[in-house]
Design an enzyme around this catalytic site. Sequence first.
Site, short mmCIF file in Angstrom:
data_model
loop_
_atom_site.label_atom_id
_atom_site.label_comp_id
_atom_site.label_asym_id
_atom_site.label_seq_id
_atom_site.Cartn_x
_atom_site.Cartn_y
_atom_site.Cartn_z
N LYS A 22 -8.65 20.23 6.35
CA LYS A 22 -8.62 19.54 7.45
C LYS A 22 -7.03 18.79 7.68
O LYS A 22 -6.35 18.90 8.43
CB LYS A 22 -9.60 18.28 7.62
CG LYS A 22 -9.13 17.33 8.41
CD LYS A 22 -10.41 16.08 8.59
CE LYS A 22 -9.89 14.96 7.42
NZ LYS A 22 -8.62 14.14 7.90
N ASP A 116 -1.84 -0.36 14.52
CA ASP A 116 -0.71 -0.07 14.07
C ASP A 116 0.53 -0.46 14.86
O ASP A 116 0.25 -0.84 16.19
CB ASP A 116 -0.33 1.51 13.88
CG ASP A 116 -0.98 2.15 12.72
OD1 ASP A 116 -1.33 1.41 11.76
OD2 ASP A 116 -1.59 3.06 13.12
N ASP A 304 -8.59 10.01 -1.40
CA ASP A 304 -9.72 10.49 -0.58
C ASP A 304 -10.82 10.72 -1.56
O ASP A 304 -11.91 10.73 -1.06
CB ASP A 304 -9.24 11.90 0.09
CG ASP A 304 -8.57 11.60 1.31
OD1 ASP A 304 -8.13 10.21 1.51
OD2 ASP A 304 -8.37 12.44 1.99
C1 UD1 Z 1 -3.11 11.04 4.87
C2 UD1 Z 1 -4.43 12.05 4.90
C3 UD1 Z 1 -5.46 10.92 4.32
C4 UD1 Z 1 -4.94 10.68 2.73
C5 UD1 Z 1 -3.65 10.11 2.73
C6 UD1 Z 1 -2.98 9.56 1.52
C7 UD1 Z 1 -4.17 13.19 6.77
C8 UD1 Z 1 -4.64 13.61 8.19
N1 UD1 Z 1 -4.70 12.09 6.08
O1 UD1 Z 1 -2.91 10.19 5.63
O2 UD1 Z 1 -6.60 11.68 4.23
O3 UD1 Z 1 -5.78 9.80 2.58
O4 UD1 Z 1 -2.64 11.06 3.37
O5 UD1 Z 1 -3.20 10.80 0.65
O6 UD1 Z 1 -3.54 14.08 6.42
N2 UD1 Z 1 2.06 3.71 5.46
C9 UD1 Z 1 2.99 2.65 5.66
N3 UD1 Z 1 4.02 3.14 6.57
C10 UD1 Z 1 4.29 4.42 7.14
C11 UD1 Z 1 3.19 5.54 6.66
C12 UD1 Z 1 2.19 4.96 5.82
O7 UD1 Z 1 2.96 1.54 5.26
O8 UD1 Z 1 4.84 4.71 7.93
C13 UD1 Z 1 1.05 3.41 4.27
C14 UD1 Z 1 -0.37 3.56 4.88
O9 UD1 Z 1 -0.71 2.33 5.61
C15 UD1 Z 1 -1.29 3.86 3.66
C16 UD1 Z 1 -0.14 4.62 2.60
O10 UD1 Z 1 1.17 4.41 3.30
O11 UD1 Z 1 -1.47 2.53 3.16
C17 UD1 Z 1 -0.65 6.05 2.52
O12 UD1 Z 1 -0.16 6.59 4.18
P1 UD1 Z 1 0.28 8.13 4.13
O13 UD1 Z 1 0.56 8.45 2.83
O14 UD1 Z 1 1.25 8.03 5.02
O15 UD1 Z 1 -1.35 8.79 4.79
P2 UD1 Z 1 -1.61 9.56 6.06
O16 UD1 Z 1 -0.72 10.50 6.41
O17 UD1 Z 1 -1.93 8.60 7.16
#
Ligand code: UD1
Length: 424
Positions: A22, A116, A304
């Site tokens: 996914k 967000d 996850d």
């Molecule tokens: C993706 C996965 C999710 C997984 C996560 C971490 C998908 C659809 N989802 O989510 O299943 O749990 O990676 O492996 O691929 N953050 C910020 N600022 C940003 C971006 C992220 O603060 O600009 C924070 C988020 O709030 C979170 C952390 O960084 O606490 C991790 O986020 P990120 O790695 O971006 O996860 P996703 O891409 O949302």
Amino acid sequence: MDRFLVSGGARLAGQVEVSGAKNSVLKLMAAALLAEGTTVLTNVPDILDVTIMGEVLRRLGCQVVRGDARVEITVPARPGHEADYDLVRRIRASIAVLGPLVARCGQAKVALPGGDAIGSRGLDMHVAGLVKLGASVDSEHGYLIARAPQLSGASVWLDFPSVGATENLLMAAALAKGTTVIDNAAREPEIVDLCSMLTDMGARISGTGSSTLEVEGVDRLHPVEHATVTDRIVAGTWAVAAVMTRGDVTVLGGRTEHLEMPLDKLVQAGAEVSQVAGGFRVQMDRRPRAVDVVTLPYPGFATDFQPLFLGLNTVAEGTAMITENVFESRWMFVNELVRLGAEVRTDGHHAVVRGREQLSGAPVTAHDIRAGAGLVLAGLVADGVTEVSEVSHIDRGYEGFVDKLTALGADVRREPAVEEPWLS
Ligand code: UD1
């Protein structure tokens, strides 16, 4: 919403096949926007999120045709540039269209997923990265609006190896003028999958799989056919299910090289894990031992898996400490486990789990995909019936979950939502 009725006590045994990931396919679908013409994705899981992402692309003017484990996406010369709130709020991953749309159309208007805002935790790294590449990004009326007639390569240092930010920047940089370097990039297998598809499309990327990605922008990319990497989180879910139920499950399509940490933890818990043709096999003949877990970006222990290992520890011998470093509010699931009789205490980033012989079936609610799967696995080792409601969360990420569980010997049924006449 439908619910699952899980009767505990069965030992899972047999073979189960794992579909495409996914977390990869949704970004590959977004990447299709980068090239005019028809991109074909195979090994596509039959899950709700793919349907929703397909609708996001349709509304951008693409033709999206689903087939058996495949999706064909035909992108017009001039795709639209807006992704609406009614879709984005359902899957945060739809934010992945932001980078490709700015790069391809010079503008993008994408709804902010709930909670967000620019500058807050959530999308700040996506935004800061695009700004470095020369885009202007504003937030208006609940939408992120990005504009850049021509993106230019730049050096971007991510504060944290965010999966989503790395993906958006990779896709934007692929069509930027000049060279982009993304430092402290995420290294998940799904990022490697995206890099491999982009490279086949004509992108020039070096450092794939490392934390420094260098992208030399090109003028145009071409559509390709690409097979989605298999879902390591789903594969790991089956492995945990085998261990919790003291079963013997062969996970076909499972790739041990993507699961080193979680499989090692299962071995520490007492399981036997072996490589077999086409996948791996997990055997367990005793009550699991408690195992501590600390979540970190890949190759660390994936967040996850945290709800699944928390669930495993509720029936383990001993006490485990679970530390969540990636997401802040991933403990909602604990209240549901406590309804099943689990002994868990949380404090900040930590949860302490004291294992007990057995859980006790009760009605519980799935709040997200992995927590939902974790509750089903807990139900398998609870006495009586565990009724898991709001299972559309599980449908978002697990293809044919009930059928696959049943084929392995579990007693799980799906029941349609019950009308509640007193509410009308
Ligand atoms: C993706 C996965 C999710 C997984 C996560 C971490 C998908 C659809 N989802 O989510 O299943 O749990 O990676 O492996 O691929 N953050 C910020 N600022 C940003 C971006 C992220 O603060 O600009 C924070 C988020 O709030 C979170 C952390 O960084 O606490 C991790 O986020 P990120 O790695 O971006 O996860 P996703 O891409 O949302």
